[in-house]
Design a protein around this motif. Structure first.
Motif, PDB file in Angstrom:
ATOM      1  N   ASN A  71      36.233  63.596  90.831  1.00  0.00           N
ATOM      2  CA  ASN A  71      37.691  63.406  90.202  1.00  0.00           C
ATOM      3  C   ASN A  71      38.566  62.759  91.480  1.00  0.00           C
ATOM      4  OD1 ASN A  71      39.707  64.459  88.517  1.00  0.00           O
ATOM      5  ND2 ASN A  71      40.554  65.696  89.711  1.00  0.00           N
ATOM      6  N   GLU A  72      38.312  63.127  92.735  1.00  0.00           N
ATOM      7  CA  GLU A  72      38.945  62.412  93.755  1.00  0.00           C
ATOM      8  C   GLU A  72      38.827  60.942  93.762  1.00  0.00           C
ATOM      9  OE1 GLU A  72      39.787  62.682  98.593  1.00  0.00           O
ATOM     10  OE2 GLU A  72      38.958  64.273  97.637  1.00  0.00           O
ATOM     11  N   LEU A  73      37.597  60.649  93.668  1.00  0.00           N
ATOM     12  CA  LEU A  73      37.075  59.195  93.641  1.00  0.00           C
ATOM     13  C   LEU A  73      37.679  58.503  92.357  1.00  0.00           C
ATOM     14  CD1 LEU A  73      33.240  59.772  94.642  1.00  0.00           C
ATOM     15  CD2 LEU A  73      35.188  58.603  95.823  1.00  0.00           C
ATOM     16  N   LEU A  74      37.677  59.067  90.952  1.00  0.00           N
ATOM     17  CA  LEU A  74      38.297  58.535  89.806  1.00  0.00           C
ATOM     18  C   LEU A  74      39.685  58.330  90.017  1.00  0.00           C
ATOM     19  CD1 LEU A  74      36.284  60.462  87.405  1.00  0.00           C
ATOM     20  CD2 LEU A  74      35.867  58.134  87.840  1.00  0.00           C
ATOM     21  N   GLU A  75      40.477  59.396  90.633  1.00  0.00           N
ATOM     22  CA  GLU A  75      41.999  59.101  90.876  1.00  0.00           C
ATOM     23  C   GLU A  75      42.148  57.881  91.871  1.00  0.00           C
ATOM     24  OE1 GLU A  75      43.379  62.784  92.175  1.00  0.00           O
ATOM     25  OE2 GLU A  75      43.352  63.926  90.100  1.00  0.00           O
ATOM     26  N   ALA A  76      41.316  57.573  92.573  1.00  0.00           N
ATOM     27  CA  ALA A  76      41.460  56.344  93.731  1.00  0.00           C
ATOM     28  C   ALA A  76      41.467  55.024  93.055  1.00  0.00           C
ATOM     29  CB  ALA A  76      40.688  56.693  94.799  1.00  0.00           C
ATOM     30  N   GLY A  77      40.630  55.149  91.779  1.00  0.00           N
ATOM     31  CA  GLY A  77      40.200  54.096  91.238  1.00  0.00           C
ATOM     32  C   GLY A  77      38.665  53.439  91.376  1.00  0.00           C
ATOM     33  N   VAL A  78      37.780  54.297  92.124  1.00  0.00           N
ATOM     34  CA  VAL A  78      36.679  54.231  92.211  1.00  0.00           C
ATOM     35  C   VAL A  78      35.951  54.347  90.691  1.00  0.00           C
ATOM     36  CG1 VAL A  78      34.154  55.033  93.280  1.00  0.00           C
ATOM     37  CG2 VAL A  78      36.516  54.971  94.559  1.00  0.00           C
ATOM     38  N   GLU A  79      35.009  53.504  90.091  1.00  0.00           N
ATOM     39  CA  GLU A  79      34.382  53.751  88.824  1.00  0.00           C
ATOM     40  C   GLU A  79      32.969  54.151  89.343  1.00  0.00           C
ATOM     41  OE1 GLU A  79      34.429  50.207  86.717  1.00  0.00           O
ATOM     42  OE2 GLU A  79      36.319  49.700  87.436  1.00  0.00           O
ATOM     43  N   ILE A  80      32.670  55.217  88.272  1.00  0.00           N
ATOM     44  CA  ILE A  80      31.374  55.887  88.628  1.00  0.00           C
ATOM     45  C   ILE A  80      30.847  55.867  86.948  1.00  0.00           C
ATOM     46  CG2 ILE A  80      30.279  58.319  88.824  1.00  0.00           C
ATOM     47  CD1 ILE A  80      32.780  58.981  90.481  1.00  0.00           C
ATOM     48  N   TYR A  81      29.442  55.695  87.210  1.00  0.00           N
ATOM     49  CA  TYR A  81      28.671  55.357  86.075  1.00  0.00           C
ATOM     50  C   TYR A  81      27.273  56.165  86.401  1.00  0.00           C
ATOM     51  CZ  TYR A  81      31.536  51.320  85.357  1.00  0.00           C
ATOM     52  OH  TYR A  81      32.682  50.418  84.974  1.00  0.00           O
ATOM     53  N   GLU A  82      26.901  56.720  84.998  1.00  0.00           N
ATOM     54  CA  GLU A  82      25.635  57.526  85.121  1.00  0.00           C
ATOM     55  C   GLU A  82      24.524  56.756  84.164  1.00  0.00           C
ATOM     56  OE1 GLU A  82      26.420  61.463  83.992  1.00  0.00           O
ATOM     57  OE2 GLU A  82      27.405  62.012  85.682  1.00  0.00           O
ATOM     58  N   PHE A  83      23.461  56.620  84.793  1.00  0.00           N
ATOM     59  CA  PHE A  83      22.222  55.779  84.129  1.00  0.00           C
ATOM     60  C   PHE A  83      21.849  56.708  83.283  1.00  0.00           C
ATOM     61  CE2 PHE A  83      17.806  54.600  84.573  1.00  0.00           C
ATOM     62  CZ  PHE A  83      18.000  53.247  84.090  1.00  0.00           C
ATOM     63  N   LEU A  84      21.885  56.379  81.903  1.00  0.00           N
ATOM     64  CA  LEU A  84      21.642  57.106  80.596  1.00  0.00           C
ATOM     65  C   LEU A  84      19.997  57.217  80.562  1.00  0.00           C
ATOM     66  CD1 LEU A  84      24.134  56.017  78.035  1.00  0.00           C
ATOM     67  CD2 LEU A  84      24.108  58.227  79.404  1.00  0.00           C
ATOM     68  N   PRO A  85      19.321  56.225  80.884  1.00  0.00           N
ATOM     69  CA  PRO A  85      17.801  56.320  80.536  1.00  0.00           C
ATOM     70  C   PRO A  85      17.100  57.634  81.518  1.00  0.00           C
ATOM     71  CG  PRO A  85      18.423  54.006  80.804  1.00  0.00           C
ATOM     72  CD  PRO A  85      19.507  54.781  81.171  1.00  0.00           C
ATOM     73  N   GLY A  86      17.626  57.764  82.737  1.00  0.00           N
ATOM     74  CA  GLY A  86      17.090  58.635  83.470  1.00  0.00           C
ATOM     75  C   GLY A  86      17.471  58.936  84.930  1.00  0.00           C
ATOM     76  N   PHE A  87      16.637  58.808  85.703  1.00  0.00           N
ATOM     77  CA  PHE A  87      17.049  58.981  87.237  1.00  0.00           C
ATOM     78  C   PHE A  87      17.068  57.770  87.995  1.00  0.00           C
ATOM     79  CE2 PHE A  87      15.609  60.626  91.487  1.00  0.00           C
ATOM     80  CZ  PHE A  87      16.599  61.310  91.850  1.00  0.00           C
ATOM     81  N   VAL A  88      18.163  57.782  88.857  1.00  0.00           N
ATOM     82  CA  VAL A  88      18.478  56.685  89.715  1.00  0.00           C
ATOM     83  C   VAL A  88      17.823  57.247  91.281  1.00  0.00           C
ATOM     84  CG1 VAL A  88      20.046  55.143  90.900  1.00  0.00           C
ATOM     85  CG2 VAL A  88      20.140  55.310  88.539  1.00  0.00           C
ATOM     86  N   HIS A  89      16.848  56.378  91.759  1.00  0.00           N
ATOM     87  CA  HIS A  89      16.527  56.871  93.183  1.00  0.00           C
ATOM     88  C   HIS A  89      16.777  55.711  94.087  1.00  0.00           C
ATOM     89  CE1 HIS A  89      13.611  58.052  96.377  1.00  0.00           C
ATOM     90  NE2 HIS A  89      13.960  59.157  95.980  1.00  0.00           N
ATOM     91  N   SER A  90      17.219  54.413  93.663  1.00  0.00           N
ATOM     92  CA  SER A  90      17.531  53.264  94.375  1.00  0.00           C
ATOM     93  C   SER A  90      18.723  53.719  95.474  1.00  0.00           C
ATOM     94  CB  SER A  90      18.094  52.253  93.657  1.00  0.00           C
ATOM     95  OG  SER A  90      17.024  51.745  92.511  1.00  0.00           O
ATOM     96  N   LYS A  91      18.484  53.220  96.508  1.00  0.00           N
ATOM     97  CA  LYS A  91      19.607  53.371  97.648  1.00  0.00           C
ATOM     98  C   LYS A  91      20.123  51.826  97.937  1.00  0.00           C
ATOM     99  CE  LYS A  91      16.091  56.585  98.901  1.00  0.00           C
ATOM    100  NZ  LYS A  91      16.539  57.565  97.673  1.00  0.00           N
TER     101      LYS A  91
END
Length: 535
Positions: free
Chosen positions: A435-455
């Motif tokens: 919520n705090e990130l979104l309110e500041a304008g940070v865009e968040i996406y979730e990878f639908l096919p599964g799990f993201v382990h990349s850094k």
């Protein structure tokens, strides 16, 4: 087979909870309740004295904590159990901070890094070239040089692989071509197609006279591999060591684990990134949908830094097992032993002079949050964009401020997270920051096919980081980590292309999505956030 695998996975998860800090904390709370009940029944004359003494000890420990260096979030997270369950909370804290085996290991790490610092060579022409190209990046590298002996290199080729399976064939090719030595250091090694395929090559290489060393974290030894697995590998001629083996009730799964991913071949080729040596990392086995990961291959001068990282940790683990006299004798030959591997001849790379590569590691014992500070530096100096992939999002105050400040000043900040998490509690906790990130304008996406382990961090088509460092307290403060910082290297465009391709398979998180979570998840997340630094 699948049922057995499912049962084993469940068993590992249960053991992880039981012997982890969270499980022990819950047990201690129950023990305190039991002590109070027993106390009122049998020790009514002494219970208040015991409880009063515990409260005094808790108060003194709290004063001690407040006056120590370090992140305030850790202090608060420790003070809560110390003050709310004083009888066992204080013992809980002392239990984690007075482990003699851990203290010996920690002391040896610090000494080893100091003793071998001179072996990290910095070519003056490379440093001068970076200073001319970007004084700002040169200043950051100067910091890395001081705190982790990192060096900047121009005679290095970088190749980025956007998945474990795309890197796997390349890894097998490079291992098969080894002539002198192979060093492997990973957080997780697990039996299956990936590891058995690699192991077959390693066995063949040993017969050819190639020196092979393997080191993995004690969590694999306890949760993933058969008992005495390292001994079996040693009997086959493969030198194998376990970093900080897990001893139930005497050690903890979270305490300064070796989370690094390093593979070095003959001193001229190195791999790092997010992948471990288990089938899910190459999607040979499905866990949490499609497993999105990344790997970086380096060829050239920068490989020497990863060779040094490996040897330092290997010798630390080896020395801890030796007697004092044996350690002193081994140290007499230390630098010559290192030079034999580090000073292997490295040919001129085709892309020499076309960009910079800076390998670095993060030691949780030196009071320097190197991994976090590199990420903060990228966020605070970005002009156009910062694009991030991470499996976990457990942020301290500094990281939250940097992310939101970058977004508020007009930088395009995007974060890709998993849609199918590997740990439900970590996902619930991560969403408390949305919520705090979104309110500041940070865009968040979730990878639908599964799990993201990349850094992955990539910024402005000029900077990128690929390594083992997650955006959570464990990676930033508790684990041994490593990564490579790329500046104006051609592979930065490949990393950004991977980010954009991954973005096409993501769902954008909105305020409405965040608010539509079940109430119990919001409440659970709020509670977990209190103990986030200890998880």
């Amino acid at each position: 087979m699948k049922q057995k695998e499912h049962l084993n996975r469940g068993k590992r998860g249960i053991l992880s909870v039981i012997f982890g800090r969270t499980g022990i904390l819950l047990i201690l709370i129950l023990l305190q309740i039991g002590l109070l009940l027993v106390g009122f029944r049998f020790l009514s004359n002494y219970v208040f004295a015991i409880y009063g003494g515990a409260m005094v000890l808790g108060f003194l420990l709290s004063v001690y904590l407040i006056n120590q260096k370090g992140n305030p979030a850790f202090k608060i997270a420790w003070m809560v159990p110390i003050l709310t369950v004083p009888v066992f909370g204080a013992l809980f804290y002392l239990y984690f901070h007075l482990q003699m085996e851990s203290r010996l290991l920690n002391q040896q790490v610090v000494k080893e890094v100091a003793r071998t610092a001179e072996l990290s060579e910095q070519k003056e022409e490379d440093r001068a070239a970076l200073e001319k190209e970007s004084p700002q990046v040169a200043n950051m590298v100067s910091y890395l040089r001081k705190v982790s002996n990192s060096a900047v290199h121009t005679n290095t080729t970088a190749s980025y692989y956007p998945s474990g399976e795309s890197a796997f064939d390349v890894i097998l090719r490079e291992l098969s071509a080894a002539k002198h030595y192979i060093f492997i250091e990973f957080f997780i090694v697990d039996q299956g197609y990936m590891w058995e395929t690699i192991l077959e090559i390693l066995r063949a290489k040993v017969k050819e006279g190639v020196e092979v060393r393997i080191m993995y974290d004690g969590m694999s030894d306890y949760f993933r591999l058969p008992i005495h697995y390292a001994r079996h590998l040693n009997e086959e001629g493969i030198k194998c060591q376990v970093f900080s083996p897990i001893v139930p009730l005497l050690s903890t799964v979270q305490n300064n684990r070796d989370h690094r991913k390093i593979m070095v071949v003959d001193g001229h080729t190195a791999f790092t990134g997010g992948i471990n040596l288990a089938d899910e990392y190459i999607n040979q086995k499905e866990r949490f949908g499609y497993w999105k990961d990344a790997c970086l291959m380096l060829k050239g001068d920068a490989v020497q830094d990863f060779t040094l990282m490996f040897l330092q940790m290997w010798n630390v683990v080896e020395y801890v097992k030796l007697s004092r006299a044996e350690r002193e004798n081994a140290q007499n030959h230390l630098l010559d032993e290192y030079r034999r591997y580090i000073q292997m001849p490295i040919p001129k790379c085709e892309e020499a002079g076309k960009g910079f590569v800076i390998p670095y590691d993060d030691n949780p014992l030196d009071d320097e949050q190197v991994g976090e500070l590199v990420y903060l530096d990228i966020l605070n100096t970005a002009k156009k964009y910062v694009h991030i992939m991470t499996p976990y999002l457990v942020l301290d105050h500094n990281m939250m401020v940097a992310l939101t400040y970058a977004a508020k000043r007009g930088v395009d900040v995007k974060i890709i997270m998993p849609h199918i998490p590997d740990k439900e509690y970590a996902f619930i906790l991560a969403r408390t920051f949305y919520n705090e990130l979104l309110e500041a304008g940070v865009e968040i996406y979730e990878f639908l096919p599964g799990f993201v382990h990349s850094k992955i961090f990539v910024s402005d088509d000029e900077k990128a980081v690929v390594g083992s460092i997650n955006m959570d307290f464990r990676s930033m403060y508790l684990s041994f980590e490593c990564a490579a910082f790329l500046y104006r290297n051609k592979e930065i465009h490949t990393i950004e292309e991977d980010f954009q391709n991954t973005l096409k398979e993501c769902e954008k998180v909105t305020g409405e999505v965040y608010r539509s979570q079940p109430l119990w998840k919001k409440l659970a997340g709020s509670l977990l956030r209190l103990f986030a630094p200890l998880m």
